[in-house]
Design a protein around this motif. Structure first.
Motif, PDB file in Angstrom:
ATOM      1  N   VAL A 188       0.831  -1.201   0.000  1.00  0.00           N
ATOM      2  CA  VAL A 188       0.000   0.000   0.000  1.00  0.00           C
ATOM      3  C   VAL A 188       0.871   1.260   0.000  1.00  0.00           C
ATOM      4  O   VAL A 188       1.951   1.286   0.595  1.00  0.00           O
ATOM      5  CB  VAL A 188      -0.979  -0.035   1.202  1.00  0.00           C
ATOM      6  CG1 VAL A 188      -0.226   0.043   2.518  1.00  0.00           C
ATOM      7  CG2 VAL A 188      -2.020   1.080   1.110  1.00  0.00           C
ATOM      8  N   CYS A 189       0.376   2.288  -0.703  1.00  0.00           N
ATOM      9  CA  CYS A 189       1.069   3.579  -0.718  1.00  0.00           C
ATOM     10  C   CYS A 189       0.579   4.416   0.458  1.00  0.00           C
ATOM     11  O   CYS A 189      -0.625   4.608   0.607  1.00  0.00           O
ATOM     12  CB  CYS A 189       0.776   4.296  -2.029  1.00  0.00           C
ATOM     13  SG  CYS A 189       1.338   6.017  -2.018  1.00  0.00           S
ATOM     14  N   PRO A 190       1.488   4.890   1.292  1.00  0.00           N
ATOM     15  CA  PRO A 190       1.073   5.665   2.460  1.00  0.00           C
ATOM     16  C   PRO A 190       0.462   7.017   2.082  1.00  0.00           C
ATOM     17  O   PRO A 190      -0.228   7.627   2.897  1.00  0.00           O
ATOM     18  CB  PRO A 190       2.370   5.846   3.248  1.00  0.00           C
ATOM     19  CG  PRO A 190       3.463   5.667   2.259  1.00  0.00           C
ATOM     20  CD  PRO A 190       2.943   4.729   1.212  1.00  0.00           C
ATOM     21  N   GLN A 191       0.683   7.484   0.854  1.00  0.00           N
ATOM     22  CA  GLN A 191       0.148   8.794   0.465  1.00  0.00           C
ATOM     23  C   GLN A 191      -1.227   8.703  -0.177  1.00  0.00           C
ATOM     24  O   GLN A 191      -2.176   9.327   0.285  1.00  0.00           O
ATOM     25  CB  GLN A 191       1.135   9.497  -0.465  1.00  0.00           C
ATOM     26  CG  GLN A 191       2.357   9.967   0.310  1.00  0.00           C
ATOM     27  CD  GLN A 191       3.367  10.696  -0.556  1.00  0.00           C
ATOM     28  OE1 GLN A 191       3.041  11.181  -1.637  1.00  0.00           O
ATOM     29  NE2 GLN A 191       4.601  10.768  -0.084  1.00  0.00           N
ATOM     30  N   CYS A 192      -1.353   7.898  -1.259  1.00  0.00           N
ATOM     31  CA  CYS A 192      -2.649   7.845  -1.954  1.00  0.00           C
ATOM     32  C   CYS A 192      -3.471   6.627  -1.547  1.00  0.00           C
ATOM     33  O   CYS A 192      -4.600   6.467  -1.994  1.00  0.00           O
ATOM     34  CB  CYS A 192      -2.447   7.854  -3.469  1.00  0.00           C
ATOM     35  SG  CYS A 192      -1.736   6.327  -4.122  1.00  0.00           S
ATOM     36  N   ARG A 193      -2.926   5.751  -0.679  1.00  0.00           N
ATOM     37  CA  ARG A 193      -3.567   4.511  -0.229  1.00  0.00           C
ATOM     38  C   ARG A 193      -3.794   3.524  -1.381  1.00  0.00           C
ATOM     39  O   ARG A 193      -4.527   2.539  -1.221  1.00  0.00           O
ATOM     40  CB  ARG A 193      -4.903   4.759   0.504  1.00  0.00           C
ATOM     41  CG  ARG A 193      -4.875   5.804   1.617  1.00  0.00           C
ATOM     42  CD  ARG A 193      -3.831   5.564   2.667  1.00  0.00           C
ATOM     43  NE  ARG A 193      -3.989   4.301   3.390  1.00  0.00           N
ATOM     44  CZ  ARG A 193      -3.084   3.811   4.250  1.00  0.00           C
ATOM     45  NH1 ARG A 193      -1.961   4.452   4.462  1.00  0.00           N
ATOM     46  NH2 ARG A 193      -3.288   2.675   4.862  1.00  0.00           N
ATOM     47  N   GLU A 207       8.270   1.552  -5.296  1.00  0.00           N
ATOM     48  CA  GLU A 207       7.563   2.829  -5.134  1.00  0.00           C
ATOM     49  C   GLU A 207       6.186   2.796  -5.767  1.00  0.00           C
ATOM     50  O   GLU A 207       5.964   2.098  -6.758  1.00  0.00           O
ATOM     51  CB  GLU A 207       8.401   3.952  -5.763  1.00  0.00           C
ATOM     52  CG  GLU A 207       9.669   4.222  -4.970  1.00  0.00           C
ATOM     53  CD  GLU A 207      10.649   5.142  -5.692  1.00  0.00           C
ATOM     54  OE1 GLU A 207      10.522   5.284  -6.933  1.00  0.00           O
ATOM     55  OE2 GLU A 207      11.528   5.706  -5.015  1.00  0.00           O
ATOM     56  N   CYS A 208       5.274   3.590  -5.191  1.00  0.00           N
ATOM     57  CA  CYS A 208       3.937   3.739  -5.755  1.00  0.00           C
ATOM     58  C   CYS A 208       4.070   4.312  -7.166  1.00  0.00           C
ATOM     59  O   CYS A 208       4.734   5.333  -7.357  1.00  0.00           O
ATOM     60  CB  CYS A 208       3.107   4.671  -4.885  1.00  0.00           C
ATOM     61  SG  CYS A 208       1.537   5.138  -5.640  1.00  0.00           S
ATOM     62  N   PRO A 209       3.446   3.667  -8.172  1.00  0.00           N
ATOM     63  CA  PRO A 209       3.570   4.150  -9.554  1.00  0.00           C
ATOM     64  C   PRO A 209       3.056   5.588  -9.705  1.00  0.00           C
ATOM     65  O   PRO A 209       3.536   6.328 -10.557  1.00  0.00           O
ATOM     66  CB  PRO A 209       2.693   3.180 -10.350  1.00  0.00           C
ATOM     67  CG  PRO A 209       2.506   1.994  -9.471  1.00  0.00           C
ATOM     68  CD  PRO A 209       2.640   2.462  -8.055  1.00  0.00           C
ATOM     69  N   ALA A 210       2.105   6.001  -8.855  1.00  0.00           N
ATOM     70  CA  ALA A 210       1.531   7.345  -8.981  1.00  0.00           C
ATOM     71  C   ALA A 210       2.326   8.394  -8.216  1.00  0.00           C
ATOM     72  O   ALA A 210       2.576   9.492  -8.721  1.00  0.00           O
ATOM     73  CB  ALA A 210       0.078   7.329  -8.497  1.00  0.00           C
ATOM     74  N   CYS A 211       2.738   8.096  -6.993  1.00  0.00           N
ATOM     75  CA  CYS A 211       3.335   9.118  -6.111  1.00  0.00           C
ATOM     76  C   CYS A 211       4.847   8.998  -5.947  1.00  0.00           C
ATOM     77  O   CYS A 211       5.449   9.858  -5.302  1.00  0.00           O
ATOM     78  CB  CYS A 211       2.733   9.037  -4.712  1.00  0.00           C
ATOM     79  SG  CYS A 211       0.993   8.741  -4.645  1.00  0.00           S
ATOM     80  N   ILE A 212       5.435   7.932  -6.402  1.00  0.00           N
ATOM     81  CA  ILE A 212       6.869   7.667  -6.173  1.00  0.00           C
ATOM     82  C   ILE A 212       7.184   7.592  -4.676  1.00  0.00           C
ATOM     83  O   ILE A 212       8.313   7.827  -4.247  1.00  0.00           O
ATOM     84  CB  ILE A 212       7.789   8.717  -6.867  1.00  0.00           C
ATOM     85  CG1 ILE A 212       7.206   9.176  -8.211  1.00  0.00           C
ATOM     86  CG2 ILE A 212       9.196   8.163  -7.106  1.00  0.00           C
ATOM     87  CD1 ILE A 212       7.181   8.142  -9.306  1.00  0.00           C
TER      88      ILE A 212
HETATM   89 ZN    ZN Z   1       0.590   6.582  -4.141  1.00  0.00          ZN
END
Ligand code: ZN
Length: 254
Positions: free
Chosen positions: A131-136, A156-161
């Motif tokens: 899970v991405c801690p920023q965008c979930r 890394e999250c593909p959207a937020c890095i």
């Molecule tokens: Zn993200």
């Protein structure tokens, strides 16, 4: 001795036949025959020489996600190809045939799902996604493994890095409240709880059989090691988990 073992198998099969709201609780011991060592057993595999409480702690991920993933990525890679064993299959069959209502597991290895269990409460989460801690947003294990193989640190999250966190409950983290609450409900309503491959020492999972006992249900234990609840169990099977569950299924079908 064989006779005594047979009678314990028969006792558990009898309890399952009579139960209307049985539930299964599993721990690391059910996945050992799939080649996944229990890190609480000393000197096993990748956990040798490291303190799981330290390297798999939420603070380790927060402090230095790259360093965390250098260790945890190896754990992911070691689990991704593992297959369910006969014990997972018997548990799935118990659900299909309506003998149990569901499975509560402390394991994160996805093997109950792979074996066909449907009502599955993974109270420590699962390696299925991160899970991405920023965008979930969630990233599936296949992509995480690919990212791990192509980099030298945290996927890394593909959207937020932002560095991902595995969807497993790390040491120092709370258990998912919704999953835990459903598990407690199943335990409270159970007239039989079968604990398989768990030392019943890790809380809060270890409190679930006590909920069943307190509400008048019976406890069965299929675990080689001693547990704190052995003397409260209606029956305890101490042999190899696959052999014991195979025998129970045979007793049920005869
Ligand atoms: Zn993200």
């Amino acid at each position: 001795m064989v006779g005594a073992l047979d009678s314990r198998t028969e006792t558990l099969a009898g309890l399952l036949r009579e139960a209307e709201r049985a539930v299964v609780l599993t721990g690391a011991g059910i996945s050992v025959p799939s080649g996944i060592p229990d890190f609480r057993s000393p000197g096993t595999g990748m956990w040798e020489g490291v303190d799981p409480m330290e390297v798999a702690h939420i603070d380790a991920w927060r402090r230095d996600p790259d360093r965390f993933w250098r260790f945890y990525g190896a754990r992911f890679a070691s689990l991704v190809d593992k297959r369910p064993n006969r014990a997972h299959e018997v548990v799935a069959e118990l659900e299909r045939s309506g003998r149990i209502r569901g499975v509560i597991t402390q394991n994160i290895d996805r093997l109950h799902r792979a074996a066909g269990s449907e009502r599955l409460l993974e109270i420590h989460g699962s390696i299925e996604s991160s899970v991405c801690p920023q965008c979930r947003g969630r990233t599936g294990i296949e992509q995480v493994v690919t990212l791990l193989a192509s980099g030298d640190g945290a996927p890394e999250c593909p959207a937020c890095i932002a560095p991902l966190k595995p969807d497993v409950v790390l040491f120092g983290e709370l258990l998912p409240a919704d999953v835990m609450s459903e598990a407690e409900q199943l335990a409270l309503e159970a007239d039989l709880m079968i604990c398989i491959g768990s030392s019943l020492t890790v809380h809060p999972a270890a409190g679930l059989p006590q909920l069943t006992l307190r509400s008048g249900g019976s406890l069965a234990i299929v675990t080689e090691s001693a547990t704190p609840l052995d003397d409260q169990a209606a029956v305890k099977l101490t042999g190899d988990v696959v052999a014991e569950l195979d025998a129970v299924e045979l007793a049920l079908s005869s």
